[in-house]
Design a protein around this motif. Structure first.
Motif, short mmCIF file in Angstrom:
data_model
loop_
_atom_site.label_atom_id
_atom_site.label_comp_id
_atom_site.label_asym_id
_atom_site.label_seq_id
_atom_site.Cartn_x
_atom_site.Cartn_y
_atom_site.Cartn_z
N PRO A 31 0.81 -1.23 0.00
CA PRO A 31 0.00 0.00 0.00
C PRO A 31 0.84 1.28 0.00
N LEU A 32 1.95 1.25 0.73
CA LEU A 32 2.78 2.46 0.82
C LEU A 32 3.39 2.81 -0.54
N SER A 33 3.93 1.80 -1.24
CA SER A 33 4.53 2.06 -2.55
C SER A 33 3.47 2.44 -3.57
N TYR A 34 2.30 1.83 -3.46
CA TYR A 34 1.19 2.15 -4.37
C TYR A 34 0.87 3.63 -4.24
N TYR A 35 0.80 4.08 -2.99
CA TYR A 35 0.49 5.49 -2.74
C TYR A 35 1.60 6.39 -3.30
N ILE A 36 2.84 6.04 -2.99
CA ILE A 36 3.96 6.86 -3.45
C ILE A 36 4.03 6.89 -4.98
N ALA A 37 3.80 5.73 -5.60
CA ALA A 37 3.95 5.65 -7.05
C ALA A 37 2.85 6.40 -7.80
N TYR A 38 1.62 6.36 -7.28
CA TYR A 38 0.50 6.89 -8.06
C TYR A 38 -0.04 8.22 -7.56
N THR A 39 0.56 8.78 -6.50
CA THR A 39 0.07 10.07 -6.02
C THR A 39 1.19 11.09 -6.16
N ARG A 40 0.84 12.25 -6.61
CA ARG A 40 1.84 13.30 -6.77
C ARG A 40 1.41 14.52 -5.98
N ASN A 41 1.93 14.67 -4.78
CA ASN A 41 1.71 15.93 -4.07
C ASN A 41 2.88 16.17 -3.11
N LYS A 42 2.79 17.25 -2.35
CA LYS A 42 3.90 17.59 -1.47
C LYS A 42 4.11 16.52 -0.40
N PHE A 43 3.00 15.91 0.02
CA PHE A 43 3.08 14.91 1.06
C PHE A 43 3.88 13.68 0.60
N THR A 44 3.67 13.26 -0.64
CA THR A 44 4.42 12.09 -1.12
C THR A 44 5.91 12.41 -1.21
N LEU A 45 6.21 13.67 -1.48
CA LEU A 45 7.61 14.10 -1.54
C LEU A 45 8.27 13.89 -0.17
N VAL A 46 7.57 14.34 0.86
CA VAL A 46 8.05 14.17 2.23
C VAL A 46 8.18 12.68 2.56
N LEU A 47 7.15 11.94 2.16
CA LEU A 47 7.12 10.51 2.43
C LEU A 47 8.29 9.79 1.76
N GLU A 48 8.54 10.16 0.50
CA GLU A 48 9.64 9.53 -0.24
C GLU A 48 10.97 9.81 0.44
N ALA A 49 11.14 11.06 0.88
CA ALA A 49 12.39 11.43 1.55
C ALA A 49 12.54 10.66 2.86
N LEU A 50 11.44 10.54 3.60
CA LEU A 50 11.48 9.81 4.87
C LEU A 50 11.86 8.35 4.65
N VAL A 51 11.24 7.76 3.62
CA VAL A 51 11.51 6.35 3.34
C VAL A 51 12.97 6.13 2.97
N ALA A 52 13.56 7.11 2.27
CA ALA A 52 14.94 6.95 1.81
C ALA A 52 15.96 7.27 2.91
N LEU A 53 15.52 7.91 3.99
CA LEU A 53 16.44 8.33 5.05
C LEU A 53 17.37 7.23 5.58
#
Lengths: 223, 259
Positions: free
Chosen positions: A30-52
């Motif tokens: 579910p997390l990757s689905y959200y990151i892959a198919y949603t484009r907003n500021k929140f996903t940007l933050v989420l992607e950065a957090l995941v990569a930390l």
């Protein structure tokens, strides 16, 4: 010659890697689905957090996790009230820490996989009356098998190779948190190079074989 | 009958423009939306299928409202029952030909699926994956799959544009046959004049989002404009200078025709 090599760290390592991988997969879809198919500021933050966890020293991650999971920390307190048990210095605790630590190993391949599935076959499935969930299981996931395998294998291998975070959160408790990587550290500290050699050799081979199998399968699935 | 009224602001290569169309599709009619690429044709199809949002609009299909922005109605694609044939077919690579067709069915009916495949001459390929099919075969599977869900309308997004000319002609006929046998209307977008003339019962010509002409397929034929008449060059003939788009031509017509 070593008289008797404790197998417990080996079993514990495999158990930890297996649990981490399974739970990460369940969270990862579910997390990757959200990151892959949603484009907003929140996903940007989420992607950065995941990569930390890729860039942070394991000690930094381990330190914060220790605070979070301790009896006084929010998550640890909740766990304690639910199960009457500590999270730090327990197997459950290091599973949780490993999930955070190996998160990018699962999320990155999966979200890349989601993005690689042609949009029009997803839309075709929708126009054929299939719900988003049915489309996910019958169209999207079957067409990103290589990415799923990559995520599973990398998470597994990465968890096997984990050291700092486990030590910070789990300490070095025999049968509970002493995984192979920590047993090696322990053996070296005790100048027991023989034991360290065997454990290190096993980890080396295990990691090498895992990755080789991954590349072999990916080569075949990638045509 | 299908009523479509759609407005949406689009961003083209030479600046923004508004897609603003209003038309009807009669039962069993084959309507072709004809226009240059980038004029909003595909967007219009996607809005009808529910894959894209309109700024405002109204779509009614056989008495059911699919979209009414004023009342806040916007059915998701799953509830619309459109047979969408994508430009690049969009077959599911993980399924065989037969599985692709079965997946589309609302009630799995293997006998019916095999019948459909038989009709399209695909029965011998039923266990193949899409990657092992030719372009024409993929197109046929995509059409059969779209029909297998028993749609209210067939939406075709330049479905034949990737095929070579001979195969195109063959499949055009087949496409029309299937549409007529299914007793449903079809809406196809195309920028190919010959194809449009061959298939359409009615043509709507759009340019930069607006309808510029609509009617029988002959509205597509060249529009000639009379530029000049020379009565003196010959005693028995009139010489007409006509302009067809940018080409000027000289036509001689017997004077007796006008007497």
């Amino acid at each position: 010659m070593i008289e008797r090599l404790p197998t417990e760290p080996l079993i514990l390592t495999l158990k930890l890697a297996l649990w981490t991988t399974i739970l990460l997969f369940v969270i990862g879809i579910p997390l990757s689905y959200y990151i892959a198919y949603t484009r907003n500021k929140f996903t940007l933050v989420l992607e950065a957090l995941v990569a930390l966890p890729l860039v942070l020293p394991p000690t930094v991650l381990g330190f914060y996790l220790l605070l979070l999971l301790s009896k006084e920390g929010p998550l640890g307190a909740l766990w304690y009230s639910l199960f009457d048990k500590q999270l730090v210095f327990t197997f459950e605790g290091i599973v949780l820490a490993s999930i955070i630590y190996s998160l990018p190993m699962m999320i990155h391949p999966l979200s890349a996989g989601f993005r690689s599935v042609p949009k029009n076959i997803i839309e075709a499935s929708w126009t054929l009356g299939k719900s988003k969930l049915e489309t996910l299981f019958r169209v999207i996931l079957p067409n990103m098998k290589a990415s799923i395998l990559t995520g599973l294998v990398l998470s597994f291998a990465h968890t096997i190779g984990e050291f700092g975070v486990v030590l910070m959160v789990g300490g070095n408790i025999e049968g509970e948190t002493r995984v192979v990587s920590i047993a090696i550290y322990d053996a070296v500290e005790a100048i027991d190079y023989g034991t360290a050699h065997i454990y290190a050799g096993i980890l080396f081979l295990l990691s090498f074989i895992t990755l080789a199998v991954l590349f072999a399968i990916n080569r075949r699935w990638g045509h | 009958m299908i009523r479509v009224r759609v407005r949406k602001r689009l961003f083209g290569v030479d600046g923004p423009f508004e897609l603003d169309v209003d038309f009807c599709i009669e039962d069993r009619e084959f309507l072709v939306i004809f226009g240059p690429s980038g004029c909003g044709k595909t967007t219009l199809l996607r809005i009808i299928a529910g894959l894209e949002k309109a700024d405002s609009g109204y779509i009614e299909v056989d008495g059911t409202i699919w979209l009414d922005t004023e009342k806040g109605i916007n059915l998701p694609p799953q509830k619309r029952r459109v047979g969408f044939v994508f430009q690049d077919y969009a077959l599911f690579p993980n399924m065989t030909v037969l599985q692709n067709v079965l997946y589309a069915m609302r009630k799995k009916d293997k006998k019916r699926a095999l019948e459909l495949l038989e009709m399209a001459d695909l029965i011998s390929l039923k266990d193949r994956k899409p990657s092992h099919l030719s372009g024409g075969q993929k197109q046929r599977v995509a059409l059969i799959r779209a029909l297998a869900m028993e749609p209210k309308i067939l939406l075709l997004d330049e479905p034949l544009s990737a095929l070579d000319p001979d195969l195109r002609k063959e499949l055009q006929l087949e496409l029309k046959n299937f549409q007529q046998r299914a007793f449903i209307p079809a809406l196809m977008v195309s920028h190919d004049q010959e194809e449009t003339l061959r298939l359409a019962d009615k043509v709507i010509r759009i340019n930069r989002g607006k309808i510029v002409a609509s009617g029988s397929p002959s509205t597509l034929l060249p529009q000639k404009e009379l530029i000049y008449i020379d009565k003196k060059e010959s005693p028995t003939e009139l010489v007409l200078i006509l302009k067809d788009r940018d080409i000027l031509m000289k036509v001689k017509v017997p004077k007796s025709l006008f007497l």
